[in-house]
Write an enzyme that holds these catalytic residues in place. Sequence first.
Site, PDB file in Angstrom:
ATOM      1  CG  HIS A  45     -43.713 121.312 -25.887  1.00 31.79           C
ATOM      2  ND1 HIS A  45     -44.609 120.078 -25.987  1.00 31.79           N
ATOM      3  CD2 HIS A  45     -43.342 121.487 -27.278  1.00 31.79           C
ATOM      4  CE1 HIS A  45     -44.673 119.558 -26.970  1.00 31.79           C
ATOM      5  NE2 HIS A  45     -44.109 120.467 -28.000  1.00 31.79           N
ATOM      6  CG  HIS A  48     -41.130 117.290 -26.209  1.00 33.05           C
ATOM      7  ND1 HIS A  48     -41.362 118.706 -26.585  1.00 33.05           N
ATOM      8  CD2 HIS A  48     -41.161 116.690 -27.665  1.00 33.05           C
ATOM      9  CE1 HIS A  48     -41.227 119.050 -28.138  1.00 33.05           C
ATOM     10  NE2 HIS A  48     -41.146 117.851 -28.492  1.00 33.05           N
ATOM     11  CE  LYS A 160     -49.450 119.219 -32.291  1.00 28.95           C
ATOM     12  NZ  LYS A 160     -48.140 118.967 -33.041  1.00 28.95           N
TER      13      LYS A 160
HETATM   14  P1  AMP Z   1     -41.175 116.390 -31.990  1.00 20.62           P
HETATM   15  O1  AMP Z   1     -40.106 116.830 -31.315  1.00 20.62           O
HETATM   16  O2  AMP Z   1     -42.233 117.427 -32.521  1.00 20.62           O
HETATM   17  O3  AMP Z   1     -40.716 115.450 -32.930  1.00 20.62           O
HETATM   18  O4  AMP Z   1     -42.156 115.402 -31.116  1.00 20.62           O
HETATM   19  C1  AMP Z   1     -41.360 114.482 -30.429  1.00 20.62           C
HETATM   20  C2  AMP Z   1     -42.670 113.420 -29.618  1.00 20.62           C
HETATM   21  O5  AMP Z   1     -43.245 114.319 -28.835  1.00 20.62           O
HETATM   22  C3  AMP Z   1     -43.469 113.090 -30.752  1.00 20.62           C
HETATM   23  O6  AMP Z   1     -43.794 111.750 -30.385  1.00 20.62           O
HETATM   24  C4  AMP Z   1     -44.502 113.817 -30.581  1.00 20.62           C
HETATM   25  O7  AMP Z   1     -45.936 113.324 -31.152  1.00 20.62           O
HETATM   26  C5  AMP Z   1     -44.553 114.075 -29.180  1.00 20.62           C
HETATM   27  N1  AMP Z   1     -45.412 115.433 -28.973  1.00 20.62           N
HETATM   28  C6  AMP Z   1     -45.171 116.575 -29.532  1.00 20.62           C
HETATM   29  N2  AMP Z   1     -46.205 117.685 -29.071  1.00 20.62           N
HETATM   30  C7  AMP Z   1     -46.974 116.708 -28.297  1.00 20.62           C
HETATM   31  C8  AMP Z   1     -48.154 117.092 -27.548  1.00 20.62           C
HETATM   32  N3  AMP Z   1     -48.614 118.567 -27.414  1.00 20.62           N
HETATM   33  N4  AMP Z   1     -48.845 116.424 -26.785  1.00 20.62           N
HETATM   34  C9  AMP Z   1     -48.288 114.906 -26.715  1.00 20.62           C
HETATM   35  N5  AMP Z   1     -47.159 114.432 -27.318  1.00 20.62           N
HETATM   36  C10 AMP Z   1     -46.576 115.698 -28.093  1.00 20.62           C
END
Ligand code: AMP
Length: 292
Positions: A45, A48, A160
């Site tokens: 999203h 990312h 986040k």
């Molecule tokens: P994930 O796919 O949930 O493991 O997240 C991958 C990376 O994207 C991690 O560094 C998260 O902190 C970052 N991330 C996920 N959601 C957000 C968001 N809403 N805003 C900023 N970074 C995000």
Amino acid sequence: MHGGTHETLTGPSVIERAHTMREAVLAARNSGRTVGLVPTMGALHEGHLSLLDAARAECDVTVVTIFVNPTQFGPGEDFRRYPRDLEQDVALVGGRGCDLVFAPSGDEMYRADHATFVDVGPLGSVLEGEFRPTHFRGVATVVLKLFLLAPADRAYFGRKDYQQTLVVRQMVADLNVPIDVRVCPIVREADGLAMSSRNAYLSEAERQRALTLPRSLRVAEELVASGERDVANIRRQMQQEIDRARGIDVQYIAFVKDGTVTPVERIEGPTTIAMAAKVGATRLIDNTLVVC
Ligand code: AMP
């Protein structure tokens, strides 16, 4: 396909093999280009994609990794049903100028008899760790593996996952990992909900109730802006906001000195307010940084 690399006409190269990933990053760096790494679990999203934008702004070559890491899920958590859509993810990052996607299989990332884990110490057992006791050792282990497989100049993480950024920074410092960790702001939906792949689990009614999380953080921000410094008072008013919506099961609301997990009783410097709550069966996290 040779070497596990799939070239598409318009999109990024999608690499499935660990050694191919490492060779691609080393080749870029050996040719004098800087490499930015964005580790993700896919179902991408704007949160990312904001990390990818930051990586592109600072690095010559960008790598997005997409891997739903089994070792960071506890028993009974959502590993099996975690949303997966590689094709759409590749299209999304391709549209934002990503050069390489690393999308390994589970077997490619973990040998059948994998036994070595990164122990993150006390940081792993508070806040999130209290509810997800093996989570951060899984995170640290996969992040270290990704740093070795894609030895980039810089790696990008989102605020986040506040505690995750602390875990990664601590590991990089403790283990002398030669990578520059960058942390980017939280990206929110227009109504304030922090973007998350897990938001897809929410029904329409739950989605509305989930707004209680950012709303309660706004309550705290406004109190601090108006001069309130007492954490107990702020917590009480956040809880009142949460109690207005039914069906929110708060797991914790923590006030910590920013950059640490050390609790504070008064807001006397940069303070992070981090929270986790279950909305129905879906566990959400959010946080904000307040300064005074
Ligand atoms: P994930 O796919 O949930 O493991 O997240 C991958 C990376 O994207 C991690 O560094 C998260 O902190 C970052 N991330 C996920 N959601 C957000 C968001 N809403 N805003 C900023 N970074 C995000």
